[in-house]
Design an enzyme around this catalytic site. Structure first.
Site, PDB file in Angstrom:
ATOM      1  N   GLY A  45       5.445   4.237  -4.821  1.00 20.94           N
ATOM      2  CA  GLY A  45       5.401   3.592  -3.311  1.00 20.94           C
ATOM      3  C   GLY A  45       5.127   2.312  -3.399  1.00 20.94           C
ATOM      4  O   GLY A  45       4.306   1.639  -3.988  1.00 20.94           O
ATOM      5  N   GLN A  50       1.922  -5.278   0.868  1.00 20.21           N
ATOM      6  CA  GLN A  50       1.765  -5.569  -0.621  1.00 20.21           C
ATOM      7  C   GLN A  50       2.560  -6.733  -1.292  1.00 20.21           C
ATOM      8  O   GLN A  50       2.342  -6.947  -2.378  1.00 20.21           O
ATOM      9  CB  GLN A  50       2.055  -4.159  -1.449  1.00 20.21           C
ATOM     10  N   CYS A 104      -3.140   2.482  -6.576  1.00 18.99           N
ATOM     11  CA  CYS A 104      -2.410   1.643  -5.673  1.00 18.99           C
ATOM     12  C   CYS A 104      -2.081   0.403  -6.453  1.00 18.99           C
ATOM     13  O   CYS A 104      -2.670  -0.111  -7.231  1.00 18.99           O
ATOM     14  CB  CYS A 104      -3.377   1.402  -4.656  1.00 18.99           C
ATOM     15  N   LEU A 105      -0.770  -0.231  -6.204  1.00 18.38           N
ATOM     16  CA  LEU A 105      -0.396  -1.206  -7.243  1.00 18.38           C
ATOM     17  C   LEU A 105      -1.228  -2.335  -6.774  1.00 18.38           C
ATOM     18  O   LEU A 105      -1.303  -3.242  -7.490  1.00 18.38           O
ATOM     19  CB  LEU A 105       1.206  -1.483  -6.709  1.00 18.38           C
ATOM     20  N   HIS A 146      -0.333   7.299   2.279  1.00 15.07           N
ATOM     21  CA  HIS A 146      -1.021   6.361   1.718  1.00 15.07           C
ATOM     22  C   HIS A 146      -0.254   5.101   2.016  1.00 15.07           C
ATOM     23  O   HIS A 146      -0.721   4.107   2.796  1.00 15.07           O
ATOM     24  CB  HIS A 146      -0.806   6.477  -0.068  1.00 15.07           C
ATOM     25  N   GLU A 147       1.151   5.040   2.011  1.00 16.74           N
ATOM     26  CA  GLU A 147       1.899   3.881   2.376  1.00 16.74           C
ATOM     27  C   GLU A 147       1.801   3.509   3.927  1.00 16.74           C
ATOM     28  O   GLU A 147       1.980   2.505   4.265  1.00 16.74           O
ATOM     29  CB  GLU A 147       3.338   4.180   2.227  1.00 16.74           C
ATOM     30  N   HIS A 150      -1.267   1.555   4.589  1.00 14.37           N
ATOM     31  CA  HIS A 150      -1.082   0.267   4.363  1.00 14.37           C
ATOM     32  C   HIS A 150      -0.158  -0.263   5.719  1.00 14.37           C
ATOM     33  O   HIS A 150      -0.824  -1.510   5.919  1.00 14.37           O
ATOM     34  CB  HIS A 150      -0.052  -0.089   3.235  1.00 14.37           C
TER      35      HIS A 150
HETATM   36 ZN    ZN Z   1      -1.292   1.310  -2.177  1.00 17.75          ZN
END
Ligand code: ZN
Length: 188
Positions: A45, A50, A104-105, A146-147, A150
């Site tokens: 995701g 990000q 998370c990236l 989660h996204e 963000h």
């Molecule tokens: Zn994330």
């Protein structure tokens, strides 16, 4: 093309995303680039913040996730991956909640226990500009929540239990300093 993913601490991760009036070629291009970026970093995701953008768009692709914990293929029956979610919002959620580990990236090598509703309904604008709803549970429900977090400037560090905040404090501090200076996450 792929973008660099910014690290925790980067101010953009705290931005609130701006709604997209209409999906046009520029947004479709952005979505394609986000998918390419997510895959380059081996993620499932990615949200616009990000990559230091503020459009309300995120992407999810669970197709490489079948060997990950918490993934049940039955949870995504009838859902075509990848998902490109423009202006997504959670319009219904279950009373049931569960705790599961999330990464998370923007937080490389950090995994935290996050409690979330087990299932949700998400409304979004499709790539054909149609208001669409998707109901999901399990890992897909979690990934979408989660996204969407963000896009509201909310991160896993805001949702982790106090015990983890303590054990991860040093790591987060170092990561935060890197992000503040505009640092990006190294590619594997
Ligand atoms: Zn994330």
């Amino acid at each position: 093309m792929t973008y660099d993913i910014v690290s925790y601490g980067h101010p953009c991760l705290r931005e609130k995303a701006k709604p997209i009036a209409q999906v046009d070629d520029a947004i479709r291009q952005l979505a394609g680039d986000m998918l390419e970026t997510m895959r380059a970093y081996n993620g499932i995701g990615l949200a616009a913040e990000q990559i230091a953008r503020t459009e309300a768009i995120c992407v999810v692709d669970l197709s490489p996730a079948d060997d990950r914990d918490g993934f049940d293929a039955a949870d995504v029956v009838g859902v075509r991956m990848p998902l490109i979610l423009v202006n997504p919002e959670v319009v219904a959620e279950s009373d049931d909640e569960e705790i599961a580990q999330e990464g998370c990236l923007s937080f490389p090598e950090i995994y935290v226990d996050v409690r979330r509703p087990t299932s949700v309904t998400v409304r979004y604008l499709s790539q054909d500009n149609e208001v669409t709803e998707i109901r999901a549970r399990g890992l897909l429900a979690r990934a979408m929540q989660h996204e969407i977090d963000h896009l509201h400037g909310i991160l896993i560090s805001d949702r982790m239990p106090t015990t983890q905040k303590v054990t991860l404090a040093g790591k987060l501090k170092r990561m935060g300093r890197l992000g503040k200076k505009g640092g990006v996450v190294p590619r594997k």
